[in-house]
Design a protein around this motif. Sequence first.
Motif, PDB file in Angstrom:
ATOM      1  N   GLN A  22      13.197  -5.839 -17.829  1.00  0.00           N
ATOM      2  CA  GLN A  22      14.090  -7.003 -17.769  1.00  0.00           C
ATOM      3  C   GLN A  22      14.808  -7.093 -16.429  1.00  0.00           C
ATOM      4  O   GLN A  22      15.098  -8.186 -15.948  1.00  0.00           O
ATOM      5  N   LEU A  23      15.094  -5.939 -15.837  1.00  0.00           N
ATOM      6  CA  LEU A  23      15.831  -5.897 -14.571  1.00  0.00           C
ATOM      7  C   LEU A  23      14.916  -5.866 -13.348  1.00  0.00           C
ATOM      8  O   LEU A  23      15.398  -5.936 -12.227  1.00  0.00           O
ATOM      9  N   ASP A  24      13.617  -5.712 -13.597  1.00  0.00           N
ATOM     10  CA  ASP A  24      12.633  -5.590 -12.512  1.00  0.00           C
ATOM     11  C   ASP A  24      12.932  -4.372 -11.630  1.00  0.00           C
ATOM     12  O   ASP A  24      12.933  -4.459 -10.402  1.00  0.00           O
ATOM     13  N   VAL A  25      13.225  -3.253 -12.300  1.00  0.00           N
ATOM     14  CA  VAL A  25      13.431  -1.968 -11.620  1.00  0.00           C
ATOM     15  C   VAL A  25      12.555  -0.931 -12.325  1.00  0.00           C
ATOM     16  O   VAL A  25      11.958  -1.208 -13.364  1.00  0.00           O
ATOM     17  N   SER A  26      12.505   0.266 -11.793  1.00  0.00           N
ATOM     18  CA  SER A  26      11.715   1.323 -12.425  1.00  0.00           C
ATOM     19  C   SER A  26      12.505   1.983 -13.550  1.00  0.00           C
ATOM     20  O   SER A  26      13.738   1.909 -13.591  1.00  0.00           O
ATOM     21  N   ARG A  27      11.786   2.624 -14.444  1.00  0.00           N
ATOM     22  CA  ARG A  27      12.425   3.398 -15.503  1.00  0.00           C
ATOM     23  C   ARG A  27      13.270   4.507 -14.891  1.00  0.00           C
ATOM     24  O   ARG A  27      14.331   4.864 -15.406  1.00  0.00           O
ATOM     25  N   GLN A  28      12.819   5.051 -13.774  1.00  0.00           N
ATOM     26  CA  GLN A  28      13.561   6.105 -13.087  1.00  0.00           C
ATOM     27  C   GLN A  28      14.949   5.618 -12.662  1.00  0.00           C
ATOM     28  O   GLN A  28      15.921   6.379 -12.696  1.00  0.00           O
ATOM     29  N   THR A  29      15.051   4.362 -12.279  1.00  0.00           N
ATOM     30  CA  THR A  29      16.355   3.791 -11.918  1.00  0.00           C
ATOM     31  C   THR A  29      17.279   3.801 -13.123  1.00  0.00           C
ATOM     32  O   THR A  29      18.457   4.174 -13.008  1.00  0.00           O
TER      33      THR A  29
END
Length: 65
Positions: A22-29
């Motif tokens: 949803q945020l267009d970031v990685s799971r690591q973030t």
Amino acid sequence: MKNNLKRLRGNYGLTQDELADQLDVSRQTIISLEKERYNPSITLAFKLSRIFSCTIEDIFIYEED
């Protein structure tokens, strides 16, 4: 910076992967945010507040050293 991200994510029934998408970031973030190893950009903080329908202050707790 302390935060309530993990609790909010759980309340909304979102996995780390779903929130990251949803945020267009990685799971690591998301992992780094939840473990308080990473402070978000103001843009990311606003996106999180929109997803959880709350203020940035409801998610992130700023404490001066």
